[in-house]
Write an enzyme that holds these catalytic residues in place. Structure first.
Site, PDB file in Angstrom:
ATOM      1  CB  CYS A 112      -0.963   0.102   1.172  1.00 28.30           C
ATOM      2  SG  CYS A 112      -2.124  -1.258   1.246  1.00 28.30           S
ATOM      3  NE  ARG A 129       4.700   1.372   0.286  1.00 25.24           N
ATOM      4  CZ  ARG A 129       5.622   0.874   1.085  1.00 25.24           C
ATOM      5  NH1 ARG A 129       6.880   0.963   0.777  1.00 25.24           N
ATOM      6  NH2 ARG A 129       5.282   0.290   2.217  1.00 25.24           N
ATOM      7  CD1 TRP A 177      -0.339  -5.986  -3.497  1.00 29.67           C
ATOM      8  CD2 TRP A 177      -0.836  -6.814  -1.475  1.00 29.67           C
ATOM      9  NE1 TRP A 177      -0.083  -7.344  -3.516  1.00 29.67           N
ATOM     10  CE2 TRP A 177      -0.382  -7.876  -2.295  1.00 29.67           C
ATOM     11  CE3 TRP A 177      -1.210  -7.109  -0.169  1.00 29.67           C
ATOM     12  CZ2 TRP A 177      -0.281  -9.197  -1.851  1.00 29.67           C
ATOM     13  CZ3 TRP A 177      -1.120  -8.426   0.269  1.00 29.67           C
ATOM     14  CH2 TRP A 177      -0.657  -9.446  -0.567  1.00 29.67           C
ATOM     15  CG  ASN A 218       1.083  -0.162   4.478  1.00 28.78           C
ATOM     16  OD1 ASN A 218       0.705  -1.307   4.228  1.00 28.78           O
ATOM     17  ND2 ASN A 218       2.335   0.226   4.340  1.00 28.78           N
ATOM     18  N   GLY A 219      -1.168  -1.954   6.463  1.00 35.22           N
ATOM     19  CA  GLY A 219      -0.931  -2.908   7.546  1.00 35.22           C
ATOM     20  C   GLY A 219      -2.170  -3.726   7.824  1.00 35.22           C
ATOM     21  CD  GLU A 243      16.374 -13.206  -8.649  1.00 35.59           C
ATOM     22  OE1 GLU A 243      15.779 -13.784  -7.733  1.00 35.59           O
ATOM     23  OE2 GLU A 243      16.085 -12.046  -8.993  1.00 35.59           O
ATOM     24  CE  LYS A 260      13.115 -10.686 -10.492  1.00 36.74           C
ATOM     25  NZ  LYS A 260      13.825 -10.733  -9.282  1.00 36.74           N
ATOM     26  CD  GLU A 306       9.287 -11.287  -8.943  1.00 38.44           C
ATOM     27  OE1 GLU A 306       9.038 -10.579  -7.975  1.00 38.44           O
ATOM     28  OE2 GLU A 306      10.383 -11.256  -9.542  1.00 38.44           O
ATOM     29  CG  HIS A 352      17.013 -37.673  -7.072  1.00 41.79           C
ATOM     30  ND1 HIS A 352      17.322 -38.965  -6.715  1.00 41.79           N
ATOM     31  CD2 HIS A 352      18.197 -37.060  -7.314  1.00 41.79           C
ATOM     32  CE1 HIS A 352      18.638 -39.112  -6.720  1.00 41.79           C
ATOM     33  NE2 HIS A 352      19.189 -37.964  -7.085  1.00 41.79           N
ATOM     34  CE  LYS A 370      11.550  -2.522  -5.580  1.00 38.58           C
ATOM     35  NZ  LYS A 370      11.899  -3.825  -6.148  1.00 38.58           N
TER      36      LYS A 370
HETATM   37  C1  F6R Z   1      11.328 -10.315  -6.430  1.00 36.02           C
HETATM   38  C2  F6R Z   1      11.221  -9.444  -5.299  1.00 36.02           C
HETATM   39  C3  F6R Z   1      10.847 -10.031  -3.994  1.00 36.02           C
HETATM   40  C4  F6R Z   1      11.699  -9.406  -2.880  1.00 36.02           C
HETATM   41  C5  F6R Z   1      11.232  -9.880  -1.497  1.00 36.02           C
HETATM   42  C6  F6R Z   1      12.111  -9.344  -0.398  1.00 36.02           C
HETATM   43  O1  F6R Z   1      11.640  -9.638  -7.600  1.00 36.02           O
HETATM   44  O2  F6R Z   1      11.420  -8.274  -5.408  1.00 36.02           O
HETATM   45  O3  F6R Z   1      10.970 -11.420  -3.985  1.00 36.02           O
HETATM   46  O4  F6R Z   1      13.032  -9.770  -3.099  1.00 36.02           O
HETATM   47  O5  F6R Z   1       9.915  -9.458  -1.297  1.00 36.02           O
HETATM   48  O6  F6R Z   1      12.122  -7.949  -0.407  1.00 36.02           O
HETATM   49  P1  F6R Z   1      13.238  -7.144   0.351  1.00 36.02           P
HETATM   50  O7  F6R Z   1      14.523  -7.416  -0.343  1.00 36.02           O
HETATM   51  O8  F6R Z   1      12.811  -5.719   0.258  1.00 36.02           O
HETATM   52  O9  F6R Z   1      13.260  -7.650   1.759  1.00 36.02           O
END
Ligand code: F6R
Length: 621
Positions: A2, A27, A74, A100-101, A494, A498, A501, A517, A616
């Site tokens: 949010c 956010r 969000w 937010n929360g 990773e 990506k 996502e 396996h 994010k």
């Molecule tokens: C993926 C991504 C998330 C963050 C995760 C941790 O692209 O951005 O998986 O890596 O939410 O976020 P931080 O690093 O801010 O603790």
């Protein structure tokens, strides 16, 4: 999660609040709303969808005022509907609130109020909180907020307007971040510093259990117990231009392409320049790693470490996993890498002989914060590796290694991953050096190569078109299986993350040796295998796994080292990265995977900077 923005001052609040929301949309973006106060009249506009929808709605039915608050959501409690969008007004119309929360006891409170005949218009915890404050409000807003906070459980950042007060608004923090800024005759609040940069660089980072009163006179800060506190500010040196896309179609692409310069910044002053000699005492002589100024633990502490824990979420956890491999090799310590959500709920052995490293781009991730608090309570020596030096994680731990990646706006983390790889590599090698497990010769080889990596990255970044064409030829793939060994397994995870996502295409990653396996059963001509196979100690074994996959007719996309002609024979497509030291291959192999995911998502027409269901900064558990 949010985005929150608030303003009071001589300018049109609507423009400032909407501008802030656009900046904070990473956010949360399932619905948005604003409340504008014009004297004692508060106008509210909200809608489902993005801030662009809200702007369009306001263009038809304009609202104005010199004080305003806004929210981009969000969803946690209650579906994505206009009714559940913020701001919320209590049923008596006295309090307008954005949040937010999560208010954990909202069911209990809601039932108590419903029994008294209160009817709520939404399914949210926020409306219940608004009513609680309203019911406690007589003529002292601060008192009502304090009394309400005493009854609320959970985590919340609130911004509050009172319908009978037109010269002040209020902010509350217990958990999720809120930052404040004041300029002549103006006062702003936002959930992230990026939204305030166009107006001020002097930022007040609210602490937990604080209430702020914002007016044209400035900011007055109080504790939950009502005591007045000093309004401390910190100067943030990020530039507002860093938060703009410039010529790029997406922040993600811009941020991927910034990785060469991010790497340079993260390394600057921390590795001696091989030509000029090291900057610190430890790195006397040419080259070498120098974290003397930043490593927060004494020589004696460092010598006493027996364990190193690397704890993080999502992409940050993948960077931690790469660092974990390096730590296995160079520190001689018992290494544990774990997702923060798991670490915090297990009975991990963690004491004064444990170096616990918490990796978080934002420094606000709820699980990482909770894990760090737990480790600290057990006596571990804790360190934050973060891009946000004023974040909750950094402030609470007091010991920080900064990424220096600049603001990252794209929801999918890319350049901060690069910063994490660099910061963690330096940190692990530094510990290895102190532990006597890293020879001077190896240290010099690695640091000299680290200094060359930005150039090598830029060479890869120049091949975006090759990766776009590759993505085009796999656009109909049913899914992708990523394989790799050692640190390349972490890079596979990773790469798969990506892809999921931002393209919403199924992707999973396995240690290449685990394929037999189970995962091998899903291979066929419709499931491309992405093999991360740089020429390192594990190369030959990975090559065997590639052959196994090929024998099951799976198309193979290999990410390999330049000059590797063998791998061409077993692959449908190869992307070659420049050669480097074995331990540093992750810096290079991750970049084609980021670009592949980006281009596939773009070809599939996805909302790259705002992928569905994601936000994010995950500030709730
Ligand atoms: C993926 C991504 C998330 C963050 C995760 C941790 O692209 O951005 O998986 O890596 O939410 O976020 P931080 O690093 O801010 O603790």
């Amino acid at each position: 999660m949010c985005g929150i923005m608030g303003y009071i001052g001589p300018r049109d609040a609507a423009g400032i609040v909407l501008g802030g929301l656009e900046c904070l949309e990473y956010r949360g973006y399932d619905s948005a709303g604003v409340a504008l106060a014009e004297g004692h009249k508060i106008g509210i506009s909200k809608c489902v969808g993005s801030v662009a929808n809200l702007k369009a709605q306001l263009a038809k039915n304009a609202l104005s005022g010199k004080m305003g608050i806004g929210h981009t959501r969000w969803a946690t409690h209650g579906g994505v509907t206009r009714e559940n969008a913020h701001p919320h007004v209590d049923p008596d119309g006295k309090v307008v609130l954005i949040h937010n929360g999560i208010v954990e006891n909202f069911h209990e409170l809601g039932e108590e109020f419903s029994k008294k005949g209160v009817r709520f218009a939404s399914e949210t915890d926020t409306e219940v909180a608004a009513f609680l404050i309203s019911s406690l409000y007589k003529d002292d807003p601060l008192l009502a907020i304090r009394e309400a906070c005493a009854r609320l459980r959970g985590s919340f950042a609130f911004v509050i307007l009172f319908s009978d007060i037109d010269d002040r608004y209020y902010c509350v923090r217990k958990g999720p971040p809120l930052v404040l800024g004041a300029a002549a005759g103006e006062a702003f609040c936002a959930s992230d510093v990026t939204a305030l940069l166009p107006y001020t660089h002097d930022i007040l980072f609210m602490e937990d259990d604080e209430i702020a009163e914002l007016s044209t006179e400035g900011i007055a800060l109080y504790g939950f117990d009502g005591t007045r506190k000093e309004a401390r500010t910190k100067t943030v040196d990020w530039d507002a231009s860093m938060t703009s896309k410039g010529m790029y179609p997406h922040f993600m692409l811009k941020e991927i392409e910034e990785q060469g310069s991010v790497l340079r910044k993260t390394l600057t002053g921390r590795i001696g320049n091989a030509d000029e000699g090291g900057s610190g005492e430890e790195s006397a002589g040419k080259g070498g790693i120098d974290l003397n100024a930043e490593f927060p633990f004494s020589e004696e502490n460092a010598r006493s470490f027996r364990r190193v824990h690397l704890v993080a979420c999502g992409t940050s956890c993948h960077a931690a996993a790469v660092a974990g491999r390096l730590a296995d090799k160079f520190t001689g310590l018992d290494v544990r890498v774990e997702a923060a959500s798991e670490y915090r709920s297990g009975s991990v052995i963690c004491d004064a002989q444990t170096l616990a490293i918490f990796v978080s781009q934002s420094g606000e991730t709820a699980d990482t914060l909770a894990a760090a608090r737990q480790a600290r309570a057990k006596g571990a020596r804790c360190l934050a590796v973060t891009n946000a030096v004023n974040s909750s994680l950094a402030r609470e731990l007091g010991a920080v290694l900064e990424l220096r990646a600049g603001p990252e706006i794209g929801v999918a983390a890319t350049k901060t991953f690069m910063g994490q790889l660099a910061a963690l590599t330096l940190l692990v090698l530094w510990i290895g050096k102190r532990k006597g497990n890293l020879s001077r010769e190896k240290e010099l080889r690695l640091t000299e190569e680290l200094a060359r990596l930005p150039m090598k990255l830029e060479k890869i970044l120049g091949q975006g078109e090759t990766l776009r064409k590759m993505a085009e030829s796999y656009k109909d793939a049913f899914g992708f299986l990523f394989i790799g060994r050692g640190a390349s397994h972490a890079i596979g995870m990773e790469g798969a993350l990506k892809l999921k996502e931002i393209s919403y295409v199924h992707a999973e990653a396995h240690a290449a040796g685990e394929m037999k396996h189970g995962p091998i059963a899903i291979l066929d001509v419709h499931l491309p295998v992405v093999a991360i196979a740089p020429k390192d100690d594990l190369y030959e074994k990975t090559l065997s796994n590639i052959q196994e996959a090929r024998a099951r007719n799976a198309p193979i996309i290999a990410v390999a080292s330049e000059g590797d002609e063998d791998i061409r024979r077993f692959s449908n497509d190869c992307f070659f990265v420049p050669g480097t030291e074995n331990e540093l291959t992750p810096f290079l192999t991750v970049v084609p995977l980021q670009l592949f995911a980006y281009h596939l998502a773009s070809i599939l027409g996805r909302e790259i900077d705002r992928p569905r269901n994601l936000a994010k900064s995950v500030t709730v558990e």
